[in-house]
Design a protein around this motif. Structure first.
Motif, PDB file in Angstrom:
ATOM      1  N   ASP A 191      -3.911  -9.375  -3.794  1.00  0.00           N
ATOM      2  CA  ASP A 191      -5.080  -9.250  -2.928  1.00  0.00           C
ATOM      3  C   ASP A 191      -5.207  -7.816  -2.429  1.00  0.00           C
ATOM      4  N   THR A 192      -6.432  -7.386  -2.218  1.00  0.00           N
ATOM      5  CA  THR A 192      -6.684  -6.073  -1.626  1.00  0.00           C
ATOM      6  C   THR A 192      -6.568  -6.186  -0.110  1.00  0.00           C
ATOM      7  N   ILE A 193      -5.689  -5.396   0.476  1.00  0.00           N
ATOM      8  CA  ILE A 193      -5.482  -5.443   1.936  1.00  0.00           C
ATOM      9  C   ILE A 193      -5.791  -4.081   2.540  1.00  0.00           C
ATOM     10  N   THR A 194      -6.177  -4.072   3.812  1.00  0.00           N
ATOM     11  CA  THR A 194      -6.417  -2.830   4.552  1.00  0.00           C
ATOM     12  C   THR A 194      -5.099  -2.369   5.162  1.00  0.00           C
ATOM     13  N   LEU A 195      -4.727  -1.145   4.882  1.00  0.00           N
ATOM     14  CA  LEU A 195      -3.416  -0.670   5.313  1.00  0.00           C
ATOM     15  C   LEU A 195      -3.332  -0.469   6.824  1.00  0.00           C
ATOM     16  N   LYS A 196      -4.392   0.017   7.433  1.00  0.00           N
ATOM     17  CA  LYS A 196      -4.333   0.315   8.866  1.00  0.00           C
ATOM     18  C   LYS A 196      -4.157  -0.980   9.656  1.00  0.00           C
ATOM     19  N   GLY A 197      -3.076  -1.069  10.411  1.00  0.00           N
ATOM     20  CA  GLY A 197      -2.783  -2.255  11.194  1.00  0.00           C
ATOM     21  C   GLY A 197      -2.071  -3.355  10.415  1.00  0.00           C
ATOM     22  N   TRP A 198      -1.718  -3.082   9.157  1.00  0.00           N
ATOM     23  CA  TRP A 198      -1.031  -4.092   8.340  1.00  0.00           C
ATOM     24  C   TRP A 198       0.361  -4.360   8.910  1.00  0.00           C
ATOM     25  N   SER A 199       0.700  -5.642   9.111  1.00  0.00           N
ATOM     26  CA  SER A 199       1.977  -5.998   9.741  1.00  0.00           C
ATOM     27  C   SER A 199       2.979  -6.567   8.756  1.00  0.00           C
ATOM     28  N   GLY A 200       2.599  -6.742   7.496  1.00  0.00           N
ATOM     29  CA  GLY A 200       3.529  -7.260   6.514  1.00  0.00           C
ATOM     30  C   GLY A 200       4.362  -6.156   5.890  1.00  0.00           C
ATOM     31  N   TYR A 201       4.985  -6.480   4.762  1.00  0.00           N
ATOM     32  CA  TYR A 201       5.786  -5.486   4.045  1.00  0.00           C
ATOM     33  C   TYR A 201       4.866  -4.368   3.559  1.00  0.00           C
ATOM     34  N   GLY A 203       6.004  -1.318   1.899  1.00  0.00           N
ATOM     35  CA  GLY A 203       6.462  -0.610   0.711  1.00  0.00           C
ATOM     36  C   GLY A 203       6.385   0.904   0.822  1.00  0.00           C
ATOM     37  N   GLY A 204       6.628   1.450   2.009  1.00  0.00           N
ATOM     38  CA  GLY A 204       6.620   2.898   2.208  1.00  0.00           C
ATOM     39  C   GLY A 204       5.251   3.494   2.457  1.00  0.00           C
ATOM     40  N   LEU A 205       4.196   2.685   2.518  1.00  0.00           N
ATOM     41  CA  LEU A 205       2.845   3.204   2.759  1.00  0.00           C
ATOM     42  C   LEU A 205       2.582   3.314   4.258  1.00  0.00           C
ATOM     43  N   ASP A 206       1.675   4.215   4.625  1.00  0.00           N
ATOM     44  CA  ASP A 206       1.337   4.468   6.023  1.00  0.00           C
ATOM     45  C   ASP A 206       0.355   3.399   6.504  1.00  0.00           C
ATOM     46  N   THR A 207       0.725   2.671   7.548  1.00  0.00           N
ATOM     47  CA  THR A 207      -0.142   1.620   8.080  1.00  0.00           C
ATOM     48  C   THR A 207      -0.725   1.993   9.448  1.00  0.00           C
ATOM     49  N   LYS A 208      -0.668   3.294   9.777  1.00  0.00           N
ATOM     50  CA  LYS A 208      -1.196   3.729  11.082  1.00  0.00           C
ATOM     51  C   LYS A 208      -2.316   4.755  10.952  1.00  0.00           C
ATOM     52  N   ASN A 209      -2.135   5.763  10.085  1.00  0.00           N
ATOM     53  CA  ASN A 209      -3.064   6.894  10.059  1.00  0.00           C
ATOM     54  C   ASN A 209      -3.795   7.075   8.726  1.00  0.00           C
ATOM     55  N   ASP A 210      -3.668   6.116   7.793  1.00  0.00           N
ATOM     56  CA  ASP A 210      -4.364   6.180   6.504  1.00  0.00           C
ATOM     57  C   ASP A 210      -4.017   7.422   5.691  1.00  0.00           C
ATOM     58  N   THR A 211      -2.804   7.928   5.836  1.00  0.00           N
ATOM     59  CA  THR A 211      -2.428   9.120   5.060  1.00  0.00           C
ATOM     60  C   THR A 211      -2.075   8.774   3.617  1.00  0.00           C
ATOM     61  N   THR A 212      -1.874   7.495   3.318  1.00  0.00           N
ATOM     62  CA  THR A 212      -1.569   7.075   1.941  1.00  0.00           C
ATOM     63  C   THR A 212      -2.684   6.205   1.370  1.00  0.00           C
ATOM     64  N   GLY A 213      -3.891   6.425   1.860  1.00  0.00           N
ATOM     65  CA  GLY A 213      -5.021   5.632   1.406  1.00  0.00           C
ATOM     66  C   GLY A 213      -5.393   4.576   2.421  1.00  0.00           C
ATOM     67  N   THR A 214      -6.556   3.966   2.213  1.00  0.00           N
ATOM     68  CA  THR A 214      -7.047   2.962   3.160  1.00  0.00           C
ATOM     69  C   THR A 214      -6.721   1.537   2.730  1.00  0.00           C
ATOM     70  N   CYS A 215      -6.586   1.312   1.452  1.00  0.00           N
ATOM     71  CA  CYS A 215      -6.343  -0.048   0.937  1.00  0.00           C
ATOM     72  C   CYS A 215      -5.218  -0.028  -0.096  1.00  0.00           C
ATOM     73  N   SER A 216      -4.676  -1.195  -0.370  1.00  0.00           N
ATOM     74  CA  SER A 216      -3.662  -1.338  -1.413  1.00  0.00           C
ATOM     75  C   SER A 216      -3.687  -2.775  -1.922  1.00  0.00           C
ATOM     76  N   ILE A 217      -2.867  -3.049  -2.945  1.00  0.00           N
ATOM     77  CA  ILE A 217      -2.752  -4.383  -3.520  1.00  0.00           C
ATOM     78  C   ILE A 217      -1.419  -4.985  -3.077  1.00  0.00           C
ATOM     79  N   TYR A 218      -1.474  -6.238  -2.583  1.00  0.00           N
ATOM     80  CA  TYR A 218      -0.298  -6.898  -2.008  1.00  0.00           C
ATOM     81  C   TYR A 218      -0.314  -8.362  -2.448  1.00  0.00           C
ATOM     82  N   THR A 219       0.878  -8.934  -2.638  1.00  0.00           N
ATOM     83  CA  THR A 219       0.976 -10.360  -2.942  1.00  0.00           C
ATOM     84  C   THR A 219       2.328 -10.886  -2.485  1.00  0.00           C
ATOM     85  N   VAL A 220       2.416 -12.208  -2.419  1.00  0.00           N
ATOM     86  CA  VAL A 220       3.687 -12.894  -2.176  1.00  0.00           C
ATOM     87  C   VAL A 220       3.960 -13.761  -3.390  1.00  0.00           C
ATOM     88  N   PHE A 221       5.120 -13.574  -4.012  1.00  0.00           N
ATOM     89  CA  PHE A 221       5.465 -14.316  -5.224  1.00  0.00           C
ATOM     90  C   PHE A 221       6.833 -14.949  -5.058  1.00  0.00           C
TER      91      PHE A 221
END
Length: 953
Positions: A191-201, A203-221
Motif C-alpha cells: 500500500d502507498t502510505i504517507t511518511l509524515k506522521g507514520w507510526s509503523g515500521y 525502514g530508515g525513512l524520515d517520518t517527520k520532515n519529508d527529507t526522504t520523500g512524501t510517500c512510500s510502499i509498505y505492507t505486512v506479510f
C-alpha cells in the motif's frame, strides 16, 4: 563479474549465482502446471524466538557461568506447556558468543532435571566456573536484547526502476517516474502510505520532515512489516547525476528488486551494473503485457547460503497474487540467509561477545558479594520446591519477575519488534504436511511396517496385519512370527523381513504374489513354522539389514551379524515386471534367486547402516555404517573402510544415515544426537572415496533429539516422542514444528504413517478439533492451528490412531500407485467422454537409476543457478521430461509447485505512542476488546503469542 568505477578503471566485483528456473530464457512454457508445496518462510520467528515466546512473562530460571576457555555463557530454562497441547517440556537456551543453542528436553514427574544434565546435552561438560542462578528480574531485559541479535523481524527492500536499454546504475537511479506497469507492480507489492506522521515500521525513512520523500510502499506479510525503498519515490536531484540520496537507501539494502522494462531479447541486467558492496541479492522482475505475466530471476552473491523456495520451471507467474507471495517469501528468506554470510555473522559474533562479556562483568560484583541476585548452589535442580520458611518471599519474587516479563513482552509487541502472528496466514491454507486419519482406535503395539499399494503391512504384538483405510484388518501371519524389520518391494514382487531376535533371528524373503493369493483365497494363516523355505542362508543371528533404495540391475542386501557384514544380491532381468513375476508358481520360494557374494569384517557391530550407490555401480558401491563414535564408508568390493565423520561428544545416539544423490554423486545426511550433518561423497579416486570437506557440506541442530529422520524431498522430518520437526533438505532451515502427543513413526518408504494419541469419540474430525480448541482458554493462532491429532479431552478414553501424510502432498505432484491394493483387488479404469470404459491403467512406482538421479539433482541445481541452458534432448532427458511431470521418487524428487497464501494485514491506528494490532475478523480468534477507563487513554487486551493475553490496567 567485472565492473568499472566512475573513472573507467576496471575492478573485480563479487561473484553471483543465478537462479532462472530449469529452462532457458526463451523456452516455450505452459505456466500454472506445477502445484507448489515449498513456498514457506524459513526459520519463522514464531518457531525460533524462544525467549520471547516461551520464557518472557513466565516463571523461569537463568544461570551464569564460564566454560573451560573462560568464555562466559548464560543458560535459560523453563518448564512450558508445548503450544497448549498439554505436553510439558523443558525449553532450554544456551547463550554464547557463537550464537544461541536451543533444545527441548522431556519432562518426567519422577525424575529431577539438573543444570549439569542440560548443559551436557548441549555438549558443554567442562567449566572454569560452575553455573549459578540469577534471581534479579532485570536479567530478562538483557536476554531479550541477546535474542534480538538474531536479526530483525521487519525488513526493508530496495525497488529500482530500469527502462529498456539502461545499463548503468546512474541511469536507473535518474528515472523520475515509472511506467504504468511499474505502478501496477508497486500496487501489487503493498500500500502507498504517507511518511509524515507514520507510526509503523519506517525502514530508515524520515517520518517527520519529508527529507526522504512524501510517500512510500509498505505492507505486512505473515506478521512481518516490510518497507520498500522505491527509487522513483525517493528525492530526485537534477544537479546530482549520481542521485546520492536514492543510493544512500537502496545501496544499503541487502535485497533489491530490479523492475526492468523491455522485451526478453533486450539487454539483460547484471549485478555489476550496481555499485554496491552491501547488496547481496537482486531480484530481476520483467512484465509481459501479452499474457499479463511476470518473469523472475534471482542473483545471489556466492557467499550467501542456499535458500528457498526454488523458482518454478519456467519462472513465469500468471497469477499475480501467487507471484507476490512467492517474491516476498523468497526475499525474506534471502535476507535471512545473507545474515549467515561471513560478513554479517562475524559482526554478529563480535556484538554477542561484547554484550555477553559486559553482562557477565555486571554480574561479577554481585557474585562476590553473595547478595540475593545470585544463587550459591551449583547445578541446582530446575524449578526446585522452595522451603516453607522462604516460600512467601519466593512467591513475591516470582510475582515481580513475571510482572516485569509481561511488561517487557507488551512493550516489545507494541513497538512492532516481534511478529504479530495472530494476524498472519489464512485459515483456509492447507499445509503439505497435514495428516489424514488412516485407522481409528488401533489397539495393537506396532513393531514395524511398510506400505503395500494403498494398504499398510504392519508387524504387531498380535501378528502381521494388512490394514486399509475404511476396511477391517486382515491377518497375514500369526503372532509366532515376530518381524522386527521389513521391506515391501512391489516392483520386484518381494517381501523381505528380519524375524525374531538374538541367535534365532533370520532374514526371510517371500513372494508378494503368493502372500496376496493366500489373502484372497483365505487360506490358513501362516505361522513361523510355515516359513522354513523362506529363510536366507548364512543370516542366522543378524541384528540389522539394509537394501539399496535405487535398484538398477540388481537388488543388494547387506546383513549385519554382530561385526560381520554379509553381502547378498538378487539378479533379475530388466524386462522382469510384476506381471511376469506373478506368473511364477506361488509355491516357488524366491530364496534360490539370491546369491551370497562376500563377507566383510568390521571392528564393531553397526548401529546404523545405509547402502550408497556409486556413479558406475560396478565396483564403487559403498556401505555407510555407524558405530562407536564415527560414521565410516566401506567399499563393497574390497571391504576397505574410510572415516567419513567423527563424533566428538561423550555420548552418541545414532539416528540415521540418509543417502541423497546429485549428478551421479552421493551425499549423506548423518543424523546423531541433536545434529544432522550433510557430507558430500565424491566418486572413488585411486581406490578411495574423496570425503574431504566440501563447500556443499552443512550441518544443523534439531530442537529435540529425534528417534527417526525421514527425507521426503524437499523436506526432512524429525520424529520425536511428541513432535514432528520439519526442515528443508537443501539448507536445514526450520519450516514448521508440529506437536503430536505420544508419537510413533510406523512407515516412511512412500507415504508417511505414524501412530499417535487422539480423542476417542463418535464425532467427526472437524468437531473434535473444535471441541479441543474450545477447551483451552486461548485459541491457537492461524499459523499454529494443529493439523495433527490433538490430545484427549477430560473424561474421554485415550486411544491410538494411525495417521498418514501423503507423499504427494509433500513433494508437490501425484505419486502413481500400483495397479491394485492387496485388500481391494480393483482395476483402475478410465472412462472416455463417450461413456466407453477404456483399458485398465497400469502404473509402476519404480524408476530407472538414471531417471531417479536426474530428478534428484534438479532442485539444488536451480538454487545454484546451474540450469540456464535447456536440457539436452537425449533419449533419457526426453524420458525424464515425461516422467517428472507425473512421477517422483519418494526420496529424491525435485519440486515444481505454485501456491498462494492469503494475507490478513494488520491495521495500525492511533498516535505514535500506541498502536492497536488487529487480528482476524473471526470472532473465535479475535482477542482485541476495548474497555472503559477513567483515564483519557483507552486500553486493550493485546494478543501476544497464542498462550499469552496480558490485561493492561
Amino acid at each position: 563479474l567485472i565492473s568499472s568505477d566512475a573513472d573507467g578503471a576496471i575492478q573485480r566485483a563479487g561473484r553471483f549465482r543465478v537462479e532462472n528456473g530449469s529452462s532457458g530464457e526463451n523456452t516455450d512454457y505452459a505456466p500454472g502446471t506445477w502445484h507448489r508445496t515449498d513456498v514457506h518462510l524459513e526459520n519463522p520467528e514464531y518457531h525460533t524466538r524462544w525467549y520471547f515466546k516461551y520464557f518472557l512473562g513466565k516463571v523461569h530460571q537463568n544461570y551464569i557461568g564460564t566454560d573451560a576457555e573462560k568464555n562466559p555463557f548464560f543458560l535459560s530454562v523453563v518448564l512450558s506447556d508445548q503450544n497448549n497441547q498439554r505436553i510439558p517440556q523443558y525449553h532450554s537456551i544456551l547463550w554464547r558468543k557463537t550464537g544461541t543453542q536451543k533444545i527441548c528436553l522431556p519432562y518426567s514427574p519422577t525424575k529431577t532435571l539438573s543444570v549439569k544434565t542440560i548443559l551436557s546435552a548441549m555438549s558443554l561438560d567442562k567449566f572454569e566456573k560452575s553455573p549459578r542462578e540469577i534471581f534479579h528480574p532485570e536479567i530478562q531485559k538483557d536476554l531479550l536484547v541477546l535474542e534480538e541479535q538474531e536479526g530483525s523481524v521487519n525488513f526493508k527492500f530496495g525497488v529500482l526502476y530500469a527502462k529498456d536499454g539502461q545499463l548503468t546504475d546512474d541511469e536507473m537511479f535518474s528515472n523520475e517516474t515509472g511506467s504504468e506497469s511499474f505502478q501496477r507492480f508497486l500496487h501489487l507489492l503493498g500500500d502507498t502510505i504517507t511518511l509524515k506522521g507514520w507510526s509503523g515500521y519506517r525502514g530508515g525513512l524520515d517520518t517527520k520532515n519529508d527529507t526522504t520523500g512524501t510517500c512510500s510502499i509498505y505492507t505486512v506479510f505473515q506478521g512481518h512489516e516490510i518497507m520498500f525503498h522505491v527509487s522513483t519515490m525517493l528525492p530526485y536531484s537534477r544537479e546530482n547525476k549520481q542521485q546520492v540520496e536514492r543510493k544512500r537507501h537502496i545501496g544499503n539494502d541487502i535485497v533489491t528488486i530490479i523492475f526492468q522494462e523491455g522485451e526478453e531479447s533486450s539487454s539483460a541486467f547484471k549485478p555489476s551494473m550496481i555499485r554496491s558492496h552491501f547488496t547481496h541479492i537482486f531480484a530481476l522482475v520483467r512484465y509481459n503485457k501479452q499474457n499479463d505475466s511476470y518473469r523472475l530471476k534471482i542473483f545471489s552473491e556466492e557467499s550467501v547460503p542456499l535458500f528457498g523456495p526454488p523458482l518454478p520451471s519456467p519462472p513465469v507467474f500468471t497469477n499475480h497474487q501467487e507471484f507476490r507471495d512467492f517474491v516476498l517469501v523468497k526475499l525474506i528468506n534471502g535476507e535471512k540467509a545473507t545474515l549467515e554470510t561471513p560478513t554479517f555473522s562475524q559482526k554478529r559474533q563480535r556484538t554477542l561477545d561484547m554484550l555477553i562479556r559486559s553482562l557477565y562483568q555486571d554480574m561479577m560484583p554481585d557474585l562476590h558479594k553473595g547478595n540475593n541476585m545470585l544463587n550459591r548452589r551449583s547445578f541446582s535442580d530446575v524449578l526446585p520446591e522452595s522451603p516453607k520458611s522462604t516460600r512467601k518471599k519466593e512467591e513475591a519474587r516470582q510475582a515481580e519477575f513475571v510482572r516485569l516479563g509481561q511488561a517487557l513482552k507488551l512493550k516489545t509487541t507494541v513497538k512492532g519488534d516481534t511478529t504479530t502472528n495472530l494476524a498472519t496466514t489464512s485459515f483456509c491454507k492447507k499445509e503439505p504436511w497435514e495428516s489424514q486419519s488412516f485407522c481409528s482406535n488401533f489397539p495393537h503395539e506396532v513393531v514395524c511396517a511398510d506400505s503395500w499399494g494403498q494398504s499398510l503391512l504392519v508387524s504387531t504384538d498380535a501378528g502381521i496385519l494388512l490394514i486399509d483405510d475404511g476396511q477391517p484388518s486382515v491377518q497375514v501371519f500369526d503372532k509366532t512370527l515376530q518381524i522386527k524389520q521389513m521391506n515391501v518391494l512391489e516392483a520386484l514382487d518381494l517381501l523381505i523381513a528380519r524375524t525374531d531376535k538374538g541367535k534365532d533371528s533370520r532374514i526371510l524373503v517371500f513372494r508378494l504374489s503368493a502372500v496376496q493369493k493366500d489373502i484372497e483365497t483365505k487360506k490358513i494363516i501362516r505361522s513361523k513354522y510355515d516359513c522354513r523355505e523362506n529363510k536366507l542362508e548364512r543370516t542366522k543371528g543378524c541384528h540389522l539389514y539394509a537394501i539399496n533404495t535405487h535398484h538398477g540391475s540388481e537388488l543388494r542386501i547387506v546383513v549385519a551379524i554382530r561385526n560381520k557384514l554379509l553381502l547378498v544380491t538378487k539378479k533379475y532381468n530388466s524386462h522382469n515386471t510384476l506381471t511376469s513375476a506373478s506368473l511364477l508358481s506361488s509355491s516357488e520360494s524366491p530364496v534360490e534367486e539370491f546369491q551370497y557374494i562376500r563377507e566383510i569384517c568390521l571392528s564393531d557391530p553397526p548401529v546404523v547402516m545405509t547402502l550408497v550407490d556409486g556413479p558406475t555401480g560396478d565396483s564403487d558401491n559403498m556401505i555407510c555404517v555407524a558405530y562407536r563414535h564415527q560414521f565410516d564408508l566401506v567399499n563393497e568390493s574390497t571391504g576397505e573402510s574410510y572415516r567419513l565423520h567423527h563424533v566428538e561428544t561423550n555420548r552418541v545416539n545414532f539416528v540415521a544415515a540418509i543417502d541423497v544423490y546429485e549428478d551421479g554423486e552421493a551425499g549423506l545426511l548423518l543424523c546423531y544426537n541433536y545434529i544432522c550433518q550433510y557430507r558430500k561423497v565424491y566418486p572413488f579416486s585411486g581406490g578411495s572415496p574423496l570425503v574431504q570437506p566440501s563447500a556443499y557440506d552443512f550441518h544443523f541442530s534439531w530442537n529435540q533429539v529425534p528417534y527417526a529422520v525421514v527425507c521426503a524431498f524437499p523436506y526432512v522430518l524429525a520424529f520425536t516422542t511428541d513432535s514432528i520437526e520439519i526442515r528443508l533438505v537443501v539448507n536445514g532451515n526450520l519450516v514448521h514444528t508440529a506437536v503430536v502427543p505420544e508419537l510413533q513413526l510406523v512407515a516412511s518408504r512412500s507415504d508417511i504413517y505414524f501412530k499417535a494419541t487422539a480423542a476417542v469419540s463418535g464425532s467427526s474430525d472437524s468437531s473434535s478439533k473444535e471441541m479441543s480448541s474450545k477447551s483451552s482458554p486461548q485459541t491457537p493462532t492461524a499459523s499454529e492451528k494443529p493439523e495433527f491429532p490433538l490430545p484427549s479431552l477430560e473424561g474421554e478414553v485415550p486411544g491410538k490412531n494411525l495417521y498418514k501424510i501423503p507423499l504427494s502432498n509433500l513433494v508437490g505432484r501425484s505419486i502413481e500407485r500400483p495397479l491394485k491394493s492387496p485388500l481391494a483387488p480393483k482395476v483402475t479404469t478410465a472412462t472416455t467422454s463417450s461413456g466407453i470404459t477404456s483399458l485398465p491403467v497400469m502404473h509402476s512406482l519404480s524408476l530407472s537409476r538414471m531417471e531417479i538421479k536426474e530428478i534428484a539433482s534438479r532442485t539444488r541445481k536451480e538454487l545454484l543457478g546451474l540450469l540456464d541452458e535447456p536440457m539436452p534432448k537425449t533419449e533419457s532427458a526426453q524420458k525424464l521430461k515425461k516422467v517428472s511431470r507425473r512421477r517422483s521418487d519418494p526420496r529424491q524428487g525435485a519440486v515444481r509447485s505454485s501456491s498462494s497464501d492469503r494475507i490478513i494485514s494488520s491495521s495500525f491506528e492511533g498516535c505514535s505512542e500506541r498502536r492497536h494490532l488487529s487480528t482476524s475478523s473471526d470472532p473465535d480468534t479475535s482477542a482485541s476488546r476495548e474497555e472503559s477507563s477513567p483515564s483519557s487513554y483507552p486500553f486493550q487486551l493485546i494478543p501476544l503469542y497464542d498462550e499469552d493475553i496480558i490485561d493492561l490496567k
